[in-house]
Design a protein around this motif. Structure first.
Motif, PDB file in Angstrom:
ATOM      1  N   LEU A 239       0.825  -1.217   0.000  1.00 20.62           N
ATOM      2  CA  LEU A 239       0.000   0.000   0.000  1.00 20.62           C
ATOM      3  C   LEU A 239       0.852   1.258   0.000  1.00 20.62           C
ATOM      4  N   VAL A 240       1.926   1.208   0.753  1.00 21.93           N
ATOM      5  CA  VAL A 240       2.809   2.371   0.885  1.00 21.93           C
ATOM      6  C   VAL A 240       4.136   2.024   0.226  1.00 21.93           C
ATOM      7  N   ASP A 241       4.666   2.978  -0.535  1.00 20.38           N
ATOM      8  CA  ASP A 241       5.975   2.778  -1.159  1.00 20.38           C
ATOM      9  C   ASP A 241       6.913   3.896  -0.708  1.00 20.38           C
ATOM     10  N   LYS A 242       8.034   4.013  -1.357  1.00 21.49           N
ATOM     11  CA  LYS A 242       9.015   5.021  -0.922  1.00 21.49           C
ATOM     12  C   LYS A 242       8.519   6.446  -1.117  1.00 21.49           C
ATOM     13  N   TYR A 243       7.444   6.622  -1.851  1.00 23.13           N
ATOM     14  CA  TYR A 243       6.882   7.957  -2.041  1.00 23.13           C
ATOM     15  C   TYR A 243       5.816   8.293  -0.999  1.00 23.13           C
TER      16      TYR A 243
END
Ligand code: FES
Length: 108
Positions: A52-56
């Motif tokens: 769901l969450v990435d490095k951005y």
């Protein structure tokens, strides 16, 4: 007996309204700092098990996080999906002396 809390990040690393990805034991979890609180959940969409969450920082709007794959949207504070029937696996969070600690098994 409840499990111990594990330090996972420094509070100063977290950005308001953005997610960040962390290792916790053998899993990847996401932390989101939002409106004075910090929320933790397994970084896996219950729909098709993609991150769901990435490095951005993930697609967070207000208190909601949208999965980039098919748009299922979760309330960050409760983990409840607001447009489908899924729910995130939440972890308990404690902030102490500028550090963020988590433990599993308390919230579902
Ligand atoms: S994998 Fe997240 S909405 Fe489909």
């Amino acid at each position: 007996m409840p499990k111990e809390f594990t330090k996972i990040a420094e509070l100063s690393e977290l950005r308001e309204g953005k997610g960040s990805v962390h290792r916790f034991e053998d899993d990847e979890i996401a932390l989101v700092k939002l409106e004075g609180g910090v929320y933790a959940f397994m970084n896996i969409c219950p729909h098709q098990h993609t991150p769901l969450v990435d490095k951005y920082g993930g697609q967070i709007s207000g208190e909601n996080l949208m999965c980039p794959m098919h748009g299922w949207t979760y309330h960050v504070k409760t983990g409840k999906c607001i447009n489908e029937s899924g729910k995130l696996k939440m972890l308990e969070v404690k902030v102490e002396d500028g550090a963020v600690f988590v433990r599993r098994g308390i919230k579902s």
